[in-house]
Design a protein around this motif. Structure first.
Motif, PDB file in Angstrom:
ATOM      1  N   ALA A  16     -35.515   1.906 -24.740  1.00  0.00           N
ATOM      2  CA  ALA A  16     -36.176   0.659 -24.359  1.00  0.00           C
ATOM      3  C   ALA A  16     -37.576   0.929 -23.809  1.00  0.00           C
ATOM      4  N   PHE A  17     -37.706   1.960 -22.951  1.00  0.00           N
ATOM      5  CA  PHE A  17     -39.030   2.325 -22.427  1.00  0.00           C
ATOM      6  C   PHE A  17     -39.954   2.767 -23.561  1.00  0.00           C
ATOM      7  N   THR A  18     -39.388   3.479 -24.522  1.00  0.00           N
ATOM      8  CA  THR A  18     -40.179   3.943 -25.666  1.00  0.00           C
ATOM      9  C   THR A  18     -40.721   2.762 -26.469  1.00  0.00           C
ATOM     10  N   LEU A  19     -39.864   1.797 -26.757  1.00  0.00           N
ATOM     11  CA  LEU A  19     -40.301   0.618 -27.512  1.00  0.00           C
ATOM     12  C   LEU A  19     -41.354  -0.168 -26.736  1.00  0.00           C
ATOM     13  N   LEU A  20     -41.196  -0.215 -25.406  1.00  0.00           N
ATOM     14  CA  LEU A  20     -42.210  -0.872 -24.578  1.00  0.00           C
ATOM     15  C   LEU A  20     -43.557  -0.173 -24.747  1.00  0.00           C
ATOM     16  N   ASN A  21     -43.558   1.162 -24.683  1.00  0.00           N
ATOM     17  CA  ASN A  21     -44.801   1.923 -24.843  1.00  0.00           C
ATOM     18  C   ASN A  21     -45.433   1.689 -26.209  1.00  0.00           C
ATOM     19  N   VAL A  22     -44.592   1.678 -27.239  1.00  0.00           N
ATOM     20  CA  VAL A  22     -45.096   1.513 -28.606  1.00  0.00           C
ATOM     21  C   VAL A  22     -45.760   0.150 -28.786  1.00  0.00           C
ATOM     22  N   PHE A  23     -45.114  -0.892 -28.292  1.00  0.00           N
ATOM     23  CA  PHE A  23     -45.690  -2.233 -28.443  1.00  0.00           C
ATOM     24  C   PHE A  23     -46.967  -2.394 -27.619  1.00  0.00           C
ATOM     25  N   VAL A  24     -46.998  -1.801 -26.421  1.00  0.00           N
ATOM     26  CA  VAL A  24     -48.218  -1.854 -25.615  1.00  0.00           C
ATOM     27  C   VAL A  24     -49.355  -1.160 -26.358  1.00  0.00           C
ATOM     28  N   LYS A  25     -49.049   0.004 -26.936  1.00  0.00           N
ATOM     29  CA  LYS A  25     -50.066   0.759 -27.669  1.00  0.00           C
ATOM     30  C   LYS A  25     -50.565  -0.019 -28.882  1.00  0.00           C
ATOM     31  N   SER A  26     -49.666  -0.742 -29.541  1.00  0.00           N
ATOM     32  CA  SER A  26     -50.037  -1.463 -30.765  1.00  0.00           C
ATOM     33  C   SER A  26     -50.752  -2.777 -30.489  1.00  0.00           C
ATOM     34  N   LEU A  27     -50.773  -3.194 -29.229  1.00  0.00           N
ATOM     35  CA  LEU A  27     -51.401  -4.470 -28.878  1.00  0.00           C
ATOM     36  C   LEU A  27     -52.782  -4.262 -28.255  1.00  0.00           C
ATOM     37  N   GLY A  28     -53.497  -3.292 -28.780  1.00  0.00           N
ATOM     38  CA  GLY A  28     -54.799  -2.948 -28.235  1.00  0.00           C
ATOM     39  C   GLY A  28     -55.855  -4.026 -28.332  1.00  0.00           C
ATOM     40  N   GLN A  29     -55.611  -5.049 -29.138  1.00  0.00           N
ATOM     41  CA  GLN A  29     -56.591  -6.133 -29.266  1.00  0.00           C
ATOM     42  C   GLN A  29     -56.578  -7.055 -28.056  1.00  0.00           C
ATOM     43  N   PHE A  30     -55.518  -6.948 -27.239  1.00  0.00           N
ATOM     44  CA  PHE A  30     -55.418  -7.777 -26.034  1.00  0.00           C
ATOM     45  C   PHE A  30     -55.816  -6.948 -24.815  1.00  0.00           C
ATOM     46  N   SER A  31     -56.331  -7.622 -23.783  1.00  0.00           N
ATOM     47  CA  SER A  31     -56.684  -6.927 -22.548  1.00  0.00           C
ATOM     48  C   SER A  31     -55.414  -6.439 -21.853  1.00  0.00           C
ATOM     49  N   VAL A  32     -55.550  -5.408 -21.032  1.00  0.00           N
ATOM     50  CA  VAL A  32     -54.381  -4.899 -20.310  1.00  0.00           C
ATOM     51  C   VAL A  32     -53.838  -5.963 -19.356  1.00  0.00           C
ATOM     52  N   TYR A  33     -54.705  -6.851 -18.880  1.00  0.00           N
ATOM     53  CA  TYR A  33     -54.252  -7.917 -17.979  1.00  0.00           C
ATOM     54  C   TYR A  33     -53.314  -8.876 -18.701  1.00  0.00           C
ATOM     55  N   GLN A  34     -53.655  -9.206 -19.937  1.00  0.00           N
ATOM     56  CA  GLN A  34     -52.811 -10.109 -20.708  1.00  0.00           C
ATOM     57  C   GLN A  34     -51.477  -9.442 -21.045  1.00  0.00           C
ATOM     58  N   ILE A  35     -51.514  -8.145 -21.322  1.00  0.00           N
ATOM     59  CA  ILE A  35     -50.279  -7.405 -21.607  1.00  0.00           C
ATOM     60  C   ILE A  35     -49.394  -7.356 -20.368  1.00  0.00           C
ATOM     61  N   VAL A  36     -50.004  -7.118 -19.202  1.00  0.00           N
ATOM     62  CA  VAL A  36     -49.249  -7.117 -17.945  1.00  0.00           C
ATOM     63  C   VAL A  36     -48.637  -8.488 -17.693  1.00  0.00           C
ATOM     64  N   PHE A  37     -49.393  -9.526 -17.969  1.00  0.00           N
ATOM     65  CA  PHE A  37     -48.911 -10.900 -17.766  1.00  0.00           C
ATOM     66  C   PHE A  37     -47.641 -11.149 -18.589  1.00  0.00           C
ATOM     67  N   PHE A  38     -47.673 -10.821 -19.864  1.00  0.00           N
ATOM     68  CA  PHE A  38     -46.495 -11.046 -20.711  1.00  0.00           C
ATOM     69  C   PHE A  38     -45.357 -10.111 -20.354  1.00  0.00           C
ATOM     70  N   ARG A  39     -45.695  -8.859 -19.993  1.00  0.00           N
ATOM     71  CA  ARG A  39     -44.658  -7.898 -19.580  1.00  0.00           C
ATOM     72  C   ARG A  39     -43.888  -8.430 -18.359  1.00  0.00           C
ATOM     73  N   ALA A  40     -44.618  -8.947 -17.398  1.00  0.00           N
ATOM     74  CA  ALA A  40     -43.991  -9.427 -16.167  1.00  0.00           C
ATOM     75  C   ALA A  40     -43.280 -10.769 -16.382  1.00  0.00           C
ATOM     76  N   LEU A  41     -43.916 -11.664 -17.105  1.00  0.00           N
ATOM     77  CA  LEU A  41     -43.334 -12.985 -17.347  1.00  0.00           C
ATOM     78  C   LEU A  41     -42.012 -12.867 -18.089  1.00  0.00           C
ATOM     79  N   GLY A  42     -41.947 -11.958 -19.054  1.00  0.00           N
ATOM     80  CA  GLY A  42     -40.717 -11.776 -19.814  1.00  0.00           C
ATOM     81  C   GLY A  42     -39.562 -11.304 -18.962  1.00  0.00           C
ATOM     82  N   SER A  43     -39.838 -10.463 -17.970  1.00  0.00           N
ATOM     83  CA  SER A  43     -38.780  -9.976 -17.085  1.00  0.00           C
ATOM     84  C   SER A  43     -38.327 -11.045 -16.100  1.00  0.00           C
ATOM     85  N   LEU A  44     -39.252 -11.919 -15.696  1.00  0.00           N
ATOM     86  CA  LEU A  44     -38.892 -13.001 -14.768  1.00  0.00           C
ATOM     87  C   LEU A  44     -37.831 -13.921 -15.360  1.00  0.00           C
TER      88      LEU A  44
END
Length: 287
Positions: A16-44
């Motif tokens: 699961a951590f690996t897939l998280l890393n892969v998707f973060v790496k592949s979403l380079g067109q988005f800012s890290v802030y937007q990635i953090v936002f979706f990462r956190a919102l999904g867990s909530l």
């Protein structure tokens, strides 16, 4: 029986951590802030309903420490995601795992703990792996290395803060604070550079929170029913999985020195873990 189940849980967590890393790496067109936002919102989506269903007080008891843990965790996560923009996934994950080195240093000064000389030797061995990465891998970008290193420093502060919280608060309360604060701050910081996802991008962004939640959940389950010295090394499978997928899917390149540095880091950490577990067992038997 329990040990096999614990190992199985830890392997699921590593995947699961690996897939998280892969998707973060592949979403380079988005800012890290937007990635953090979706990462956190999904867990909530998982943590809030759980707390409500179990009738666990959402506000917790150690509020100041819970907020501190969240800020440290958010900073570490942001820097780690940022490091993925500059260096390979396997390298970034390996460097992030040296967080116990900084946690040990903080524990000496903040928690007044004693660290045995041989443990410092093992931790120095792990850190030497980072020096091998930087000294011999000429393609390793210094920006990515620094982001990953500072991320590990803040991860070390997370460990110390969680230990100060202890059993005064439910584990899901701790995670919920982290995800809530990350959602708010990540959302505010991404307003200026918001990019509306299209098609597959929605699925990739929304999946970040799912992978992150289940990675933490199954790691916790494994730790609860398995022996630490047996279970924890399986956590480092994340480095192997991430490296392999990076090679096959994202066309990342790893030199022999990079792989050697990663191996040294994991070896040093495992040796320290085994020594701590053995010392704890010996102390328990004597008492």
């Amino acid at each position: 029986m329990f040990m096999k189940k614990a190992i199985f849980y830890m392997i699921i967590s590593a995947i699961a951590f690996t897939l998280l890393n892969v998707f973060v790496k592949s979403l380079g067109q988005f800012s890290v802030y937007q990635i953090v936002f979706f990462r956190a919102l999904g867990s909530l989506v998982f943590t809030f309903p759980y707390l409500l269903k179990k009738k666990v007080p959402i506000y917790g008891n150690k509020k100041t420490l819970l907020i501190l843990r969240s800020v440290f965790g958010l900073t570490s996560m942001l820097l780690f995601f940022l490091s993925l923009r500059y260096i390979t996934m396997g390298t970034a994950v390996s460097i992030r795992y040296i967080a116990p080195i900084f946690a040990s240093i903080f524990a000496v000064f903040l928690l007044k703990e004693n660290i045995k000389p041989i443990q410092w030797l093992f931790l120095a061995l792990a850190f030497s792996g980072v020096l091998v990465l930087k000294g011999f891998d000429k393609n390793l970008q210094i920006e990515g290395l620094l982001y990953a290193l500072i991320s590990a420093v803040f991860a070390g502060l997370v460990y110390i803060t969680i230990r100060r919280i202890g059993d005064k608060d439910h584990p899901v309360v701790v995670v919920n604070y982290f995800m809530f604060i990350s959602t708010i701050i990540g959302g505010l910081l991404t307003l200026r550079n918001w990019i509306t996802p299209i098609g597959y991008e929605w699925l990739a962004l929304l999946s970040l929170g799912v992978f992150g939640y289940f990675a933490q959940l199954y790691m916790t389950k494994a730790m609860q029913i398995g022996e630490t010295n047996v279970i924890t090394p399986f956590k480092y499978l994340e480095v192997i999985f991430t490296t392999v997928i990076g090679l096959l899917w994202l066309n990342e390149a790893y030199s022999l020195y990079t792989l050697l540095g990663m191996l040294i880091i994991i070896t040093g950490l495992c040796l320290n873990l085994f020594y701590k577990s053995t010392s704890t067992s010996s102390s328990s038997q004597k008492s």
